[in-house]
Design an enzyme around this catalytic site. Structure first.
Site, PDB file in Angstrom:
ATOM      1  N   ARG A  35       0.836  -1.205   0.000  1.00  0.00           N
ATOM      2  CA  ARG A  35       0.000   0.000   0.000  1.00  0.00           C
ATOM      3  C   ARG A  35       0.873   1.258   0.000  1.00  0.00           C
ATOM      4  N   ASP A  74       4.994 -11.215   1.601  1.00  0.00           N
ATOM      5  CA  ASP A  74       3.951 -11.049   0.594  1.00  0.00           C
ATOM      6  C   ASP A  74       3.117 -12.323   0.529  1.00  0.00           C
ATOM      7  N   THR A 145     -16.577  -7.347   2.021  1.00  0.00           N
ATOM      8  CA  THR A 145     -17.222  -6.056   1.750  1.00  0.00           C
ATOM      9  C   THR A 145     -18.728  -6.201   1.544  1.00  0.00           C
ATOM     10  N   SER A 186     -17.200  -3.752  -9.237  1.00  0.00           N
ATOM     11  CA  SER A 186     -15.850  -3.393  -9.717  1.00  0.00           C
ATOM     12  C   SER A 186     -15.013  -4.663  -9.654  1.00  0.00           C
ATOM     13  N   TYR A 188     -12.289  -4.991  -8.025  1.00  0.00           N
ATOM     14  CA  TYR A 188     -11.974  -5.192  -6.603  1.00  0.00           C
ATOM     15  C   TYR A 188     -13.110  -5.940  -5.894  1.00  0.00           C
ATOM     16  N   HIS A 189     -14.342  -5.448  -6.047  1.00  0.00           N
ATOM     17  CA  HIS A 189     -15.460  -6.103  -5.348  1.00  0.00           C
ATOM     18  C   HIS A 189     -15.625  -7.554  -5.847  1.00  0.00           C
ATOM     19  N   LYS A 192     -13.613 -10.017  -3.898  1.00  0.00           N
ATOM     20  CA  LYS A 192     -14.198 -10.371  -2.594  1.00  0.00           C
ATOM     21  C   LYS A 192     -15.317 -11.405  -2.772  1.00  0.00           C
ATOM     22  N   VAL A 218     -15.673   2.469   5.629  1.00  0.00           N
ATOM     23  CA  VAL A 218     -15.167   2.884   6.943  1.00  0.00           C
ATOM     24  C   VAL A 218     -14.853   4.380   6.891  1.00  0.00           C
ATOM     25  N   ARG A 248     -13.545  11.753   2.165  1.00  0.00           N
ATOM     26  CA  ARG A 248     -13.197  12.743   1.137  1.00  0.00           C
ATOM     27  C   ARG A 248     -14.007  14.031   1.323  1.00  0.00           C
ATOM     28  N   VAL A 261     -19.641  15.127  -5.514  1.00  0.00           N
ATOM     29  CA  VAL A 261     -20.710  14.121  -5.585  1.00  0.00           C
ATOM     30  C   VAL A 261     -20.749  13.552  -7.009  1.00  0.00           C
TER      31      VAL A 261
HETATM   32  P1  NAD Z   1      -5.322  -0.753   3.160  1.00  0.00           P
HETATM   33  O1  NAD Z   1      -4.977  -0.769   1.705  1.00  0.00           O
HETATM   34  O2  NAD Z   1      -5.084   0.499   3.923  1.00  0.00           O
HETATM   35  O3  NAD Z   1      -4.568  -1.954   3.895  1.00  0.00           O
HETATM   36  C1  NAD Z   1      -4.319  -3.204   3.310  1.00  0.00           C
HETATM   37  C2  NAD Z   1      -2.944  -3.667   3.792  1.00  0.00           C
HETATM   38  O4  NAD Z   1      -2.674  -4.947   3.220  1.00  0.00           O
HETATM   39  C3  NAD Z   1      -1.823  -2.731   3.345  1.00  0.00           C
HETATM   40  O5  NAD Z   1      -0.988  -2.413   4.448  1.00  0.00           O
HETATM   41  C4  NAD Z   1      -1.060  -3.539   2.282  1.00  0.00           C
HETATM   42  O6  NAD Z   1       0.321  -3.229   2.246  1.00  0.00           O
HETATM   43  C5  NAD Z   1      -1.344  -4.973   2.728  1.00  0.00           C
HETATM   44  N1  NAD Z   1      -1.288  -5.969   1.631  1.00  0.00           N
HETATM   45  C6  NAD Z   1      -1.940  -5.926   0.441  1.00  0.00           C
HETATM   46  N2  NAD Z   1      -1.623  -7.009  -0.296  1.00  0.00           N
HETATM   47  C7  NAD Z   1      -0.752  -7.752   0.444  1.00  0.00           C
HETATM   48  C8  NAD Z   1      -0.069  -8.955   0.209  1.00  0.00           C
HETATM   49  N3  NAD Z   1      -0.168  -9.624  -0.949  1.00  0.00           N
HETATM   50  N4  NAD Z   1       0.756  -9.441   1.186  1.00  0.00           N
HETATM   51  C9  NAD Z   1       0.897  -8.769   2.366  1.00  0.00           C
HETATM   52  N5  NAD Z   1       0.264  -7.605   2.627  1.00  0.00           N
HETATM   53  C10 NAD Z   1      -0.549  -7.102   1.671  1.00  0.00           C
HETATM   54  O7  NAD Z   1      -6.868  -1.198   3.262  1.00  0.00           O
HETATM   55  P2  NAD Z   1      -7.892  -0.982   4.478  1.00  0.00           P
HETATM   56  O8  NAD Z   1      -8.724   0.187   4.182  1.00  0.00           O
HETATM   57  O9  NAD Z   1      -7.177  -1.094   5.752  1.00  0.00           O
HETATM   58  O10 NAD Z   1      -8.796  -2.267   4.284  1.00  0.00           O
HETATM   59  C11 NAD Z   1      -8.448  -3.499   4.904  1.00  0.00           C
HETATM   60  C12 NAD Z   1      -9.378  -4.591   4.436  1.00  0.00           C
HETATM   61  O11 NAD Z   1     -10.720  -4.228   4.763  1.00  0.00           O
HETATM   62  C13 NAD Z   1      -9.337  -4.790   2.926  1.00  0.00           C
HETATM   63  O12 NAD Z   1      -9.327  -6.163   2.635  1.00  0.00           O
HETATM   64  C14 NAD Z   1     -10.601  -4.128   2.434  1.00  0.00           C
HETATM   65  O13 NAD Z   1     -11.073  -4.788   1.301  1.00  0.00           O
HETATM   66  C15 NAD Z   1     -11.544  -4.253   3.611  1.00  0.00           C
HETATM   67  N6  NAD Z   1     -12.511  -3.146   3.681  1.00  0.00           N
HETATM   68  C16 NAD Z   1     -12.090  -1.848   3.779  1.00  0.00           C
HETATM   69  C17 NAD Z   1     -13.033  -0.819   3.841  1.00  0.00           C
HETATM   70  C18 NAD Z   1     -12.647   0.641   3.904  1.00  0.00           C
HETATM   71  O14 NAD Z   1     -13.540   1.508   3.836  1.00  0.00           O
HETATM   72  N7  NAD Z   1     -11.384   0.971   4.064  1.00  0.00           N
HETATM   73  C19 NAD Z   1     -14.400  -1.141   3.813  1.00  0.00           C
HETATM   74  C20 NAD Z   1     -14.786  -2.473   3.702  1.00  0.00           C
HETATM   75  C21 NAD Z   1     -13.831  -3.475   3.649  1.00  0.00           C
HETATM   76  N1  USQ Z   2     -18.459   8.770  -4.463  1.00  0.00           N
HETATM   77  C1  USQ Z   2     -18.803  10.098  -4.716  1.00  0.00           C
HETATM   78  N2  USQ Z   2     -17.832  11.031  -4.622  1.00  0.00           N
HETATM   79  C2  USQ Z   2     -16.541  10.735  -4.281  1.00  0.00           C
HETATM   80  C3  USQ Z   2     -16.196   9.381  -4.014  1.00  0.00           C
HETATM   81  C4  USQ Z   2     -17.179   8.415  -4.120  1.00  0.00           C
HETATM   82  O1  USQ Z   2     -19.953  10.415  -5.009  1.00  0.00           O
HETATM   83  O2  USQ Z   2     -15.716  11.653  -4.216  1.00  0.00           O
HETATM   84  C5  USQ Z   2     -19.495   7.719  -4.549  1.00  0.00           C
HETATM   85  C6  USQ Z   2     -19.133   6.566  -5.461  1.00  0.00           C
HETATM   86  O3  USQ Z   2     -19.497   6.832  -6.809  1.00  0.00           O
HETATM   87  C7  USQ Z   2     -19.919   5.429  -4.833  1.00  0.00           C
HETATM   88  C8  USQ Z   2     -19.927   5.761  -3.347  1.00  0.00           C
HETATM   89  O4  USQ Z   2     -19.626   7.153  -3.263  1.00  0.00           O
HETATM   90  O5  USQ Z   2     -21.242   5.456  -5.263  1.00  0.00           O
HETATM   91  C9  USQ Z   2     -18.945   4.966  -2.513  1.00  0.00           C
HETATM   92  O6  USQ Z   2     -17.637   5.118  -3.016  1.00  0.00           O
HETATM   93  P1  USQ Z   2     -16.353   4.881  -2.068  1.00  0.00           P
HETATM   94  O7  USQ Z   2     -15.133   5.153  -2.864  1.00  0.00           O
HETATM   95  O8  USQ Z   2     -16.554   5.605  -0.794  1.00  0.00           O
HETATM   96  O9  USQ Z   2     -16.514   3.329  -1.702  1.00  0.00           O
HETATM   97  P2  USQ Z   2     -16.241   1.985  -2.538  1.00  0.00           P
HETATM   98  O10 USQ Z   2     -15.633   2.225  -3.845  1.00  0.00           O
HETATM   99  O11 USQ Z   2     -17.504   1.205  -2.511  1.00  0.00           O
HETATM  100  O12 USQ Z   2     -15.152   1.227  -1.670  1.00  0.00           O
HETATM  101  C10 USQ Z   2     -14.976   1.397  -0.260  1.00  0.00           C
HETATM  102  C11 USQ Z   2     -13.633   0.762   0.113  1.00  0.00           C
HETATM  103  C12 USQ Z   2     -13.699  -0.742  -0.171  1.00  0.00           C
HETATM  104  C13 USQ Z   2     -14.877  -1.345   0.569  1.00  0.00           C
HETATM  105  C14 USQ Z   2     -16.180  -0.637   0.214  1.00  0.00           C
HETATM  106  C15 USQ Z   2     -17.331  -1.072   1.121  1.00  0.00           C
HETATM  107  O13 USQ Z   2     -12.573   1.356  -0.630  1.00  0.00           O
HETATM  108  O14 USQ Z   2     -12.492  -1.353   0.258  1.00  0.00           O
HETATM  109  O15 USQ Z   2     -15.006  -2.699   0.249  1.00  0.00           O
HETATM  110  O16 USQ Z   2     -16.026   0.778   0.465  1.00  0.00           O
HETATM  111  S1  USQ Z   2     -18.890  -1.035   0.280  1.00  0.00           S
HETATM  112  O17 USQ Z   2     -19.017   0.237  -0.422  1.00  0.00           O
HETATM  113  O18 USQ Z   2     -19.931  -1.162   1.286  1.00  0.00           O
HETATM  114  O19 USQ Z   2     -18.893  -2.117  -0.651  1.00  0.00           O
END
Ligand code: NAD
Ligand code: USQ
Length: 405
Positions: A35, A74, A145, A186, A188-189, A192, A218, A248, A261
């Site tokens: 990261r 890793d 997620t 996406s 990413y999603h 999961k 979060v 943001r 937005v």
């Molecule tokens: P983050 O990117 O800040 O942290 C992820 C950490 O994992 C980083 O420190 C990165 O270096 C490490 N990492 C990634 N790939 C790796 C690998 N192959 N080996 C070892 N380390 C590795 O993300 P976060 O916001 O802390 O989110 C943590 C988890 O929670 C994620 O899996 C994310 O999908 C999930 N999540 C986050 C949110 C959010 O809003 N941030 C919401 C829902 C779910």
């Molecule tokens: N959005 C805006 N303006 C912005 C940024 C985002 O309108 O400046 C909108 C996006 O279009 C989207 C919503 O806000 O409709 C959420 O976007 P986000 O970037 O806050 O969240 P998302 O891409 O869904 O991803 C984040 C985390 C991811 C986690 C997910 C939980 O990065 O790791 O899995 O939230 S959830 O959304 O419940 O699936």
């Protein structure tokens, strides 16, 4: 407990390490620091000044007297080292955060799609295979997620992972329980969603004890432990790829940047404050499934909000302007979302709601570090398809971005 926290250097991982260490657990952080490398790739940095992971651990020892162990590894690329690490350390629990977590980053280019799938799916599968092969008896808690469910407005609450259905057979209707259908929005999603199938297989085939936390977005930055020392501060992403919507809006308000937005802001999403996120992980750790039990799935969120309502709320609180911009993502312009979170409430979660005090705290943190913000990195420019990309312009001031009629 001896707990391995994979991805413990990240936004949710770091405060989780501190929270569990403060409770007396032996915490081992395993992270490849990817990261931090992605920040370098993107030319951005956390709003808050983050020290190296080793320095963060040193400060925690000074503040609390507790040791945090750090291991550079890793998960996706070093299978044999991972297996040996599990054998050597015999953790009682493994918390898995170690994935690439930004949807916009995962949609940037084909290379970013390939990286996200390779990293996330390999990390999860390597971990599962290594847990079986090493013979350790650890509870695996994974951060999934809410986005695996998609955000369609079905009108009924989204259950916690499983759906009871009836199917027609020649001998009549039969009841069945299935994983709630996934509809990722996406790449990413999607990873999961794939993780969910891997968990189901290893729980049923090898008796692994697995909990999957379907977490919402979060928000916030501080927890009780990160407030204890300036150098324990959490990371805070504000850029168009890694910054999430509410955080943001709060930093945009702090630097007098119009709140970005997307589209009409009609998207409804699930949210959880970082303090509740670490508490939920603690609750899930203490509620492990038995071997042979199905994967436990919790919806880890406390409230749902429509994006434009959040923008209006932040605007009211801070006098910020709101900009309605072309949406770079392919997503429904409007959706409702009703989510069940009964399991965490039953385990004792007392939800932190969107209190003005906590919103103001984030604005204050953002103001303190405003000099670290590169305004040109605020716009979200990663587009889901080429035609959406052509509608998005990068403008450091956010003033001349085309608005949606
Ligand atoms: P983050 O990117 O800040 O942290 C992820 C950490 O994992 C980083 O420190 C990165 O270096 C490490 N990492 C990634 N790939 C790796 C690998 N192959 N080996 C070892 N380390 C590795 O993300 P976060 O916001 O802390 O989110 C943590 C988890 O929670 C994620 O899996 C994310 O999908 C999930 N999540 C986050 C949110 C959010 O809003 N941030 C919401 C829902 C779910
Ligand atoms: N959005 C805006 N303006 C912005 C940024 C985002 O309108 O400046 C909108 C996006 O279009 C989207 C919503 O806000 O409709 C959420 O976007 P986000 O970037 O806050 O969240 P998302 O891409 O869904 O991803 C984040 C985390 C991811 C986690 C997910 C939980 O990065 O790791 O899995 O939230 S959830 O959304 O419940 O699936």
């Amino acid at each position: 407990m001896r707990i391995a926290i994979l991805g413990g250097d990240g936004f949710v991982g770091w405060p989780t390490c501190l929270h569990l260490s403060a409770q007396g657990h032996e915490v081992h952080i395993v992270d490849n620091l990817s990261r931090r490398w992605i920040d370098t790739e993107l030319g951005v940095q956390s709003l808050t000044p983050m020290d190296s992971i080793q320095e963060r651990c040193r400060i925690w020892k000074e503040v609390s007297g507790e040791v945090l162990h750090f291991h550079l590894l890793d998960l996706a690329k070093e299978y044999e080292r991972l297996k040996a690490w599990l054998v050597d350390h015999q953790p009682d629990a493994v918390i898995h955060f170690a994935e690439q977590r930004a949807a916009p980053y995962s949609m940037k280019t084909d290379r970013h799609k390939v990286y996200t799938v390779n990293n996330n799916v390999s990390a999860t599968h390597n971990l599962l295979a290594a847990m079986v092969e090493s013979g350790i008896d650890a509870h695996l808690v994974h951060l999934g997620t809410m986005g695996v469910y998609g955000y369609s407005s079905v009108g009924a609450p989204i259950p916690e992972g499983y759906l009871d259905i009836e199917i027609d057979t020649p001998t009549g209707k039969k009841a069945q329980e299935v994983l709630y259908p996934t509809k990722p929005g996406s790449v990413y999603h999607m990873t999961k969603s794939l993780d969910q199938i891997l968990f189901q297989f290893y729980a049923q085939n090898d008796g692994l004890r697995i909990t999957d936390l379907h977490q919402g977005i979060v928000w916030g930055t501080h927890t009780d432990q990160t407030r204890r020392h300036d150098q324990l501060i959490n990371r805070f992403d504000y850029d168009g790829d890694y910054g999430t919507v509410l955080n943001r809006f709060l930093i945009q308000a702090a630097i007098d940047y119009p709140l970005t937005v997307h589209g009409t802001g009609g998207q409804t999403r699930a949210f959880i404050h970082i303090q509740d996120s670490v508490r939920c992980i603690e609750l899930a750790l203490n509620d492990a499934p038995e071997a042979g039990e199905r994967v436990k799935i919790f919806n880890q969120m406390t409230e749902t909000h429509r994006v434009r309502d959040l923008a209006e709320l932040v605007a009211k609180l801070t006098d910020a302007e709101v900009a309605y911009l072309p949406n770079p993502r392919k997503e429904a312009p409007e959706n409702d979302l009703i989510v069940k979170n009964d399991q965490f409430l039953a385990l004792g979660l007392d939800p932190t709601t969107l209190a003005e005090g906590l919103l103001a705290e984030v604005v204050d943190v953002a103001k303190k570090y405003a000099h670290r913000i590169d305004r040109s990195r605020v716009p979200a420019v990663s587009a889901w398809t080429k035609d959406l990309g052509s509608r998005v312009e990068r403008d450091p001031e956010g003033k001349s971005l085309k608005s949606v009629s």
